[in-house]
Design a protein around this motif. Structure first.
Motif, PDB file in Angstrom:
ATOM      1  N   ALA A  67       3.165 -18.540   7.991  1.00  0.00           N
ATOM      2  CA  ALA A  67       3.012 -18.555   6.534  1.00  0.00           C
ATOM      3  C   ALA A  67       1.885 -17.632   6.078  1.00  0.00           C
ATOM      4  O   ALA A  67       1.984 -16.999   5.021  1.00  0.00           O
ATOM      5  N   HIS A  68       0.812 -17.523   6.853  1.00  0.00           N
ATOM      6  CA  HIS A  68      -0.290 -16.638   6.477  1.00  0.00           C
ATOM      7  C   HIS A  68       0.166 -15.181   6.487  1.00  0.00           C
ATOM      8  O   HIS A  68      -0.139 -14.428   5.561  1.00  0.00           O
ATOM      9  N   VAL A  69       0.903 -14.788   7.510  1.00  0.00           N
ATOM     10  CA  VAL A  69       1.425 -13.419   7.580  1.00  0.00           C
ATOM     11  C   VAL A  69       2.364 -13.169   6.405  1.00  0.00           C
ATOM     12  O   VAL A  69       2.310 -12.108   5.776  1.00  0.00           O
ATOM     13  N   ARG A  70       3.210 -14.131   6.102  1.00  0.00           N
ATOM     14  CA  ARG A  70       4.136 -13.997   4.971  1.00  0.00           C
ATOM     15  C   ARG A  70       3.356 -13.757   3.675  1.00  0.00           C
ATOM     16  O   ARG A  70       3.697 -12.886   2.891  1.00  0.00           O
ATOM     17  N   GLU A  71       2.266 -14.501   3.449  1.00  0.00           N
ATOM     18  CA  GLU A  71       1.453 -14.343   2.249  1.00  0.00           C
ATOM     19  C   GLU A  71       0.769 -12.977   2.235  1.00  0.00           C
ATOM     20  O   GLU A  71       0.728 -12.309   1.201  1.00  0.00           O
ATOM     21  N   VAL A  72       0.254 -12.543   3.379  1.00  0.00           N
ATOM     22  CA  VAL A  72      -0.414 -11.239   3.464  1.00  0.00           C
ATOM     23  C   VAL A  72       0.570 -10.127   3.121  1.00  0.00           C
ATOM     24  O   VAL A  72       0.259  -9.214   2.347  1.00  0.00           O
ATOM     25  N   VAL A  73       1.770 -10.210   3.689  1.00  0.00           N
ATOM     26  CA  VAL A  73       2.771  -9.156   3.465  1.00  0.00           C
ATOM     27  C   VAL A  73       3.266  -9.168   2.025  1.00  0.00           C
ATOM     28  O   VAL A  73       3.303  -8.115   1.375  1.00  0.00           O
ATOM     29  N   THR A  74       3.634 -10.323   1.515  1.00  0.00           N
ATOM     30  CA  THR A  74       4.183 -10.362   0.157  1.00  0.00           C
ATOM     31  C   THR A  74       3.134  -9.978  -0.883  1.00  0.00           C
ATOM     32  O   THR A  74       3.439  -9.230  -1.813  1.00  0.00           O
ATOM     33  N   SER A  75       1.892 -10.462  -0.725  1.00  0.00           N
ATOM     34  CA  SER A  75       0.872 -10.084  -1.701  1.00  0.00           C
ATOM     35  C   SER A  75       0.474  -8.617  -1.534  1.00  0.00           C
ATOM     36  O   SER A  75       0.209  -7.931  -2.516  1.00  0.00           O
ATOM     37  N   GLY A  76       0.460  -8.113  -0.300  1.00  0.00           N
ATOM     38  CA  GLY A  76       0.146  -6.703  -0.069  1.00  0.00           C
ATOM     39  C   GLY A  76       1.178  -5.781  -0.679  1.00  0.00           C
ATOM     40  O   GLY A  76       0.838  -4.771  -1.311  1.00  0.00           O
ATOM     41  N   LEU A  77       2.443  -6.120  -0.503  1.00  0.00           N
ATOM     42  CA  LEU A  77       3.516  -5.308  -1.097  1.00  0.00           C
ATOM     43  C   LEU A  77       3.474  -5.385  -2.616  1.00  0.00           C
ATOM     44  O   LEU A  77       3.674  -4.377  -3.298  1.00  0.00           O
ATOM     45  N   ALA A  78       3.205  -6.574  -3.150  1.00  0.00           N
ATOM     46  CA  ALA A  78       3.102  -6.722  -4.607  1.00  0.00           C
ATOM     47  C   ALA A  78       1.950  -5.873  -5.149  1.00  0.00           C
ATOM     48  O   ALA A  78       2.062  -5.263  -6.215  1.00  0.00           O
ATOM     49  N   GLY A  79       0.863  -5.812  -4.397  1.00  0.00           N
ATOM     50  CA  GLY A  79      -0.285  -5.019  -4.821  1.00  0.00           C
ATOM     51  C   GLY A  79       0.002  -3.523  -4.846  1.00  0.00           C
ATOM     52  O   GLY A  79      -0.632  -2.781  -5.597  1.00  0.00           O
ATOM     53  N   LEU A  80       0.955  -3.080  -4.019  1.00  0.00           N
ATOM     54  CA  LEU A  80       1.331  -1.661  -4.019  1.00  0.00           C
ATOM     55  C   LEU A  80       2.200  -1.300  -5.214  1.00  0.00           C
ATOM     56  O   LEU A  80       2.306  -0.134  -5.571  1.00  0.00           O
ATOM     57  N   GLY A  81       2.832  -2.298  -5.811  1.00  0.00           N
ATOM     58  CA  GLY A  81       3.674  -2.059  -6.989  1.00  0.00           C
ATOM     59  C   GLY A  81       5.146  -2.015  -6.640  1.00  0.00           C
ATOM     60  O   GLY A  81       5.534  -1.689  -5.521  1.00  0.00           O
ATOM     61  N   ALA A  82       5.950  -2.336  -7.638  1.00  0.00           N
ATOM     62  CA  ALA A  82       7.403  -2.428  -7.441  1.00  0.00           C
ATOM     63  C   ALA A  82       8.043  -1.087  -7.124  1.00  0.00           C
ATOM     64  O   ALA A  82       9.084  -1.027  -6.480  1.00  0.00           O
ATOM     65  N   ASN A  83       7.436   0.003  -7.551  1.00  0.00           N
ATOM     66  CA  ASN A  83       8.050   1.321  -7.347  1.00  0.00           C
ATOM     67  C   ASN A  83       7.408   2.105  -6.200  1.00  0.00           C
ATOM     68  O   ASN A  83       7.555   3.318  -6.121  1.00  0.00           O
ATOM     69  N   PHE A  84       6.683   1.435  -5.301  1.00  0.00           N
ATOM     70  CA  PHE A  84       5.993   2.135  -4.212  1.00  0.00           C
ATOM     71  C   PHE A  84       6.955   2.993  -3.389  1.00  0.00           C
ATOM     72  O   PHE A  84       6.652   4.148  -3.087  1.00  0.00           O
ATOM     73  N   ALA A  85       8.115   2.452  -3.053  1.00  0.00           N
ATOM     74  CA  ALA A  85       9.069   3.169  -2.191  1.00  0.00           C
ATOM     75  C   ALA A  85       9.600   4.439  -2.846  1.00  0.00           C
ATOM     76  O   ALA A  85       9.968   5.385  -2.152  1.00  0.00           O
ATOM     77  N   SER A  86       9.631   4.500  -4.165  1.00  0.00           N
ATOM     78  CA  SER A  86      10.184   5.674  -4.844  1.00  0.00           C
ATOM     79  C   SER A  86       9.116   6.689  -5.257  1.00  0.00           C
ATOM     80  O   SER A  86       9.447   7.719  -5.828  1.00  0.00           O
ATOM     81  N   GLN A  87       7.869   6.412  -4.964  1.00  0.00           N
ATOM     82  CA  GLN A  87       6.798   7.338  -5.319  1.00  0.00           C
ATOM     83  C   GLN A  87       6.780   8.544  -4.380  1.00  0.00           C
ATOM     84  O   GLN A  87       7.353   8.512  -3.297  1.00  0.00           O
ATOM     85  N   THR A  88       6.080   9.572  -4.799  1.00  0.00           N
ATOM     86  CA  THR A  88       5.928  10.753  -3.951  1.00  0.00           C
ATOM     87  C   THR A  88       5.051  10.387  -2.752  1.00  0.00           C
ATOM     88  O   THR A  88       4.310   9.399  -2.780  1.00  0.00           O
ATOM     89  N   ALA A  89       5.123  11.206  -1.718  1.00  0.00           N
ATOM     90  CA  ALA A  89       4.316  10.968  -0.525  1.00  0.00           C
ATOM     91  C   ALA A  89       2.825  10.959  -0.862  1.00  0.00           C
ATOM     92  O   ALA A  89       2.065  10.129  -0.356  1.00  0.00           O
ATOM     93  N   THR A  90       2.408  11.851  -1.735  1.00  0.00           N
ATOM     94  CA  THR A  90       1.003  11.922  -2.135  1.00  0.00           C
ATOM     95  C   THR A  90       0.563  10.637  -2.825  1.00  0.00           C
ATOM     96  O   THR A  90      -0.527  10.115  -2.550  1.00  0.00           O
ATOM     97  N   ALA A  91       1.398  10.110  -3.698  1.00  0.00           N
ATOM     98  CA  ALA A  91       1.072   8.869  -4.400  1.00  0.00           C
ATOM     99  C   ALA A  91       1.055   7.686  -3.446  1.00  0.00           C
ATOM    100  O   ALA A  91       0.206   6.788  -3.567  1.00  0.00           O
ATOM    101  N   ARG A  92       1.984   7.656  -2.474  1.00  0.00           N
ATOM    102  CA  ARG A  92       2.008   6.575  -1.486  1.00  0.00           C
ATOM    103  C   ARG A  92       0.746   6.616  -0.613  1.00  0.00           C
ATOM    104  O   ARG A  92       0.149   5.584  -0.325  1.00  0.00           O
TER     105      ARG A  92
END
Length: 183
Positions: free
Chosen positions: A86-111
């Motif tokens: 559960a701790h890993v799940r929280e780290v991953v989900t909150s970490g991905l949320a912190g990157l933003g919903a459009n992280f995957a579609s951003q340019t390499a420089t922005a990522r």
């Protein structure tokens, strides 16, 4: 008799978390993969989280010619860890949320900039360690990079041509150092 209505395909895919793709025809991975298409069914991450995590892995270890199927192994490992802890799940989900919903579609420089902002976080350290451990230990990456695997079971490196140093100039025996060639 069940009174449940069928789940629409779009809702099922969104809820089940499936990341899929195609291998390039004629690419090195297409030679060892059982088929051109691949799919990764995740246990706890959504499809969008899986896509973002794949972008994180590709940004941490960028190899233009390496197929997404190799990076999907990182996503699979992180998803399995998140399902088990559960701790890993929280780290991953909150970490991905912190990157933003459009992280995957951003340019390499922005990522890269987004990941630099979180590089000291537990999420980044987990993502980095998972990427390095799972990407570079996979048969898919081995095929891409031309690595034939460990050599001991195949007779070692010296008997397989790895001692062929034709690309180095011959060194005169007297320049080989003390104790070599009577010097």
């Amino acid at each position: 008799m069940s009174t449940m209505s069928p789940i629409p395909r779009r809702a099922f895919l969104a809820a089940s978390g499936i990341v899929s793709g195609l291998l390039a025809a004629g690419g090195p991975l297409s030679l060892i993969a059982p088929g051109r298409a691949w799919a990764l069914e995740m246990k706890v991450l959504s499809s969008s989280q899986g896509a973002a995590l794949m972008s994180v892995a590709r940004t941490i270890a960028p190899h233009d010619g390496l197929e997404d199927a190799a990076y999907a192994l990182v996503v699979k490992a992180v998803d399995a860890a998140a399902a088990a802890d559960a701790h890993v799940r929280e780290v991953v989900t909150s970490g991905l949320a912190g990157l933003g919903a459009n992280f995957a579609s951003q340019t390499a420089t922005a990522r890269v900039a987004a990941l630099k902002n979180v590089e000291h976080s537990e999420f980044f350290q987990l993502s980095r360690a998972s990427t390095l451990a799972n990407l570079y230990s996979s048969e898919l990456a081995y095929a891409h990079f031309g690595y034939e695997g460990e050599a001991f079971s195949k007779g070692g490196y010296l008997t397989r041509g790895f001692n062929d140093l034709h690309w180095l100039p011959e060194v005169p025996l007297q320049d080989s150092g003390p104790g070599v060639g009577g010097g």
